[in-house]
Design a protein around this motif. Structure first.
Motif, PDB file in Angstrom:
ATOM      1  N   ALA A  14      43.496  38.801  45.839  1.00  0.00           N
ATOM      2  CA  ALA A  14      42.680  38.434  44.688  1.00  0.00           C
ATOM      3  C   ALA A  14      43.585  38.076  43.513  1.00  0.00           C
ATOM      4  O   ALA A  14      44.595  38.748  43.265  1.00  0.00           O
ATOM      5  N   GLY A  15      43.214  37.013  42.819  1.00  0.00           N
ATOM      6  CA  GLY A  15      44.018  36.523  41.709  1.00  0.00           C
ATOM      7  C   GLY A  15      45.024  35.468  42.112  1.00  0.00           C
ATOM      8  O   GLY A  15      45.624  34.809  41.248  1.00  0.00           O
ATOM      9  N   SER A  17      46.448  32.009  44.528  1.00  0.00           N
ATOM     10  CA  SER A  17      46.093  30.590  44.591  1.00  0.00           C
ATOM     11  C   SER A  17      46.334  30.037  45.995  1.00  0.00           C
ATOM     12  O   SER A  17      47.193  30.535  46.737  1.00  0.00           O
ATOM     13  N   ARG A  67      38.170  27.328  37.829  1.00  0.00           N
ATOM     14  CA  ARG A  67      39.150  27.939  38.728  1.00  0.00           C
ATOM     15  C   ARG A  67      39.622  26.975  39.812  1.00  0.00           C
ATOM     16  O   ARG A  67      40.767  27.049  40.255  1.00  0.00           O
ATOM     17  N   THR A  84      42.533  28.563  42.202  1.00  0.00           N
ATOM     18  CA  THR A  84      43.279  29.571  41.464  1.00  0.00           C
ATOM     19  C   THR A  84      42.356  30.742  41.134  1.00  0.00           C
ATOM     20  O   THR A  84      41.138  30.638  41.250  1.00  0.00           O
ATOM     21  N   SER A  85      42.963  31.837  40.687  1.00  0.00           N
ATOM     22  CA  SER A  85      42.199  33.040  40.333  1.00  0.00           C
ATOM     23  C   SER A  85      41.185  33.379  41.415  1.00  0.00           C
ATOM     24  O   SER A  85      40.006  33.655  41.128  1.00  0.00           O
ATOM     25  N   LYS A  87      38.881  35.080  44.197  1.00  0.00           N
ATOM     26  CA  LYS A  87      38.141  36.336  44.239  1.00  0.00           C
ATOM     27  C   LYS A  87      37.728  36.624  45.687  1.00  0.00           C
ATOM     28  O   LYS A  87      37.594  35.695  46.491  1.00  0.00           O
TER      29      LYS A  87
END
Length: 124
Positions: A14-15, A17, A67, A84-85, A87
């Protein structure tokens, strides 16, 4: 006939890319809108992002806006999805698709050709 081959999926925390790629065959690539859609286990396929034939307009699902970025490279006949980012709820099989129209669509039923999909798994 259009053939699509996705790549770039994998396991990420998580977080993190990832960048997905979709290589398209056929000379019609530059004339059509392209999209990315995804399907999580036990859920229906859902729209993620799309780009029109010229690359000048894009549209995103609210869940990924800000994102994810969709882009296309005409020289390589390839469309990309930069994520990106990430989840855990982004975990799904991601599909590249072609809509046989210059105008993009946010509805999965409007896409005419599909790739085989690439798995994206986001761990918490």
């Amino acid at each position: 006939q259009v053939q699509l081959v996705e790549s770039g999926g994998g396991l990420v925390q998580a977080g993190g890319s990832l960048r997905l790629s979709c290589a398209a065959s056929g000379r019609t690539f530059s004339r059509y809108a392209m999209g990315w859609l995804r399907q999580a286990p036990g859920k229906e396929r859902e729209f993620v992002a799309t780009i029109n034939w010229s690359g000048g307009s894009t549209y995103y699902a609210d869940s990924v806006k800000g994102r994810f970025t969709i882009s296309r490279d005409y020289a390589k006949n390839t469309v990309y999805l930069q994520m990106t980012s990430l989840k855990p709820e982004d975990t799904a099989v991601y599909y590249c698709a072609v809509r046989a129209s210059r105008i993009y669509s946010g509805a999965s039923r409007d896409y005419d050709y599909w790739g085989q999909g690439t798995q994206v798994t986001v761990s918490s």
